[in-house]
Scaffold this active site. Sequence first.
Site: not given
Ligand code: NAP
Length: 331
Positions: A13, A57, A82, A127, A129, A151
């Site tokens: 995202d 974070l 995530s 989410s 979830e 999660y």
């Molecule tokens: P993603 O691809 O798994 O990306 C997660 C991001 O969080 C990565 O950039 C990761 O960095 C970063 N991160 C992890 N630990 C961290 C820390 N300690 N400090 C700072 N950054 C950290 O997730 P996404 O699909 O883009 O989703 C974005 C957000 O929406 C998340 O919060 C997810 O839970 C939420 N969400 C997603 C969905 C979906 O379907 N995609 C649905 C509902 C909610 P690294 O690359 O360094 O690991």
Amino acid sequence: MKRALVTGITGQDGRHLAEFLVGKGYQVFGLVRGQNNPKAQMVQDENPALEVIAGDLQDLSSLIAAIEQVQPDEVYNLGAISFVQLSFNQPELTADITGLGVLRMLEAIRVVGGAQNNPIRFYQASSSEMFGKVRETPQNESTPFHPRSPYGVAKVFGHYTTVNHRESYGLHASSGICFNHEGPRRGLEFVTRKVTNGMARIKLGLQNTITLGNLESARDWGYAGDYVEAMWLMLQQDEPDDYVLATGETHTIRELLVAAARVAGYDDWSPLVNQDERFERPAEVDILTGDAGKAREKLGWQPKVSFDELVELMYEHDLKEEQAKADTKRR
Ligand code: NAP
């Protein structure tokens, strides 16, 4: 020029949102964790207008420093552990990053503050979830939460922390209760990408089967590029609020396999799939269906890419990418 700080910039995202905001004329800053994180270069190459800054974070002082340095108009908190499966293996880490990380970012915003007449606006990636063992279908903003994973529990904490900062301190803090959204930038550990990438590799003769867990679990799957627009729209409203973001259509993993096999040109997906209970969750979320009526009405938002289009665009991307990798290997 508006300034936005995005956590999770290296994730699916974050990459879509950065592109979207640059397109809207924002100066975008992306928080990247770790020492020499290899993904920092990847996001810079992909989006040269993006400015990468260090922070985590798990570390409040790094977030305070980031807010002080960037002086953002808007903060989008997308960073998290995530992947639900990982949260069962590393629940404490998940609680710390996905849950407490939200509190740290909100506190950093509260402590540093924004300009008197231009307070910082905050978006939290909540989410579906959180609904877990669903109490009603479809789920909307007033459906009670019953998370079924570490999660989901951490996301509930992040969600209510956001609501609490809005109500206690008057922050312009909003949550998008996002149902699953996917695309070619989805991590390979997630089931949609596992299926489209696996199907592409089978087509190219690079693997024979895809190993999956429960084929009956059902999700409301949209396209990530559509969802980031809604995140931005939420921060353009006069009043902060919570919105369900969803397509309203639910498909099982079995249906995902049918759709992916169809675009790959296979009539029968069953010989291409192995089931392995190790990929099943200890507690399953059987069926999620979102009601995004409020987002449609108040934000004028609705998803554009259909389920079949999503599967096709992911498969076509994976086919091209896997072919290019195989060609490079042969050279
Ligand atoms: P993603 O691809 O798994 O990306 C997660 C991001 O969080 C990565 O950039 C990761 O960095 C970063 N991160 C992890 N630990 C961290 C820390 N300690 N400090 C700072 N950054 C950290 O997730 P996404 O699909 O883009 O989703 C974005 C957000 O929406 C998340 O919060 C997810 O839970 C939420 N969400 C997603 C969905 C979906 O379907 N995609 C649905 C509902 C909610 P690294 O690359 O360094 O690991």
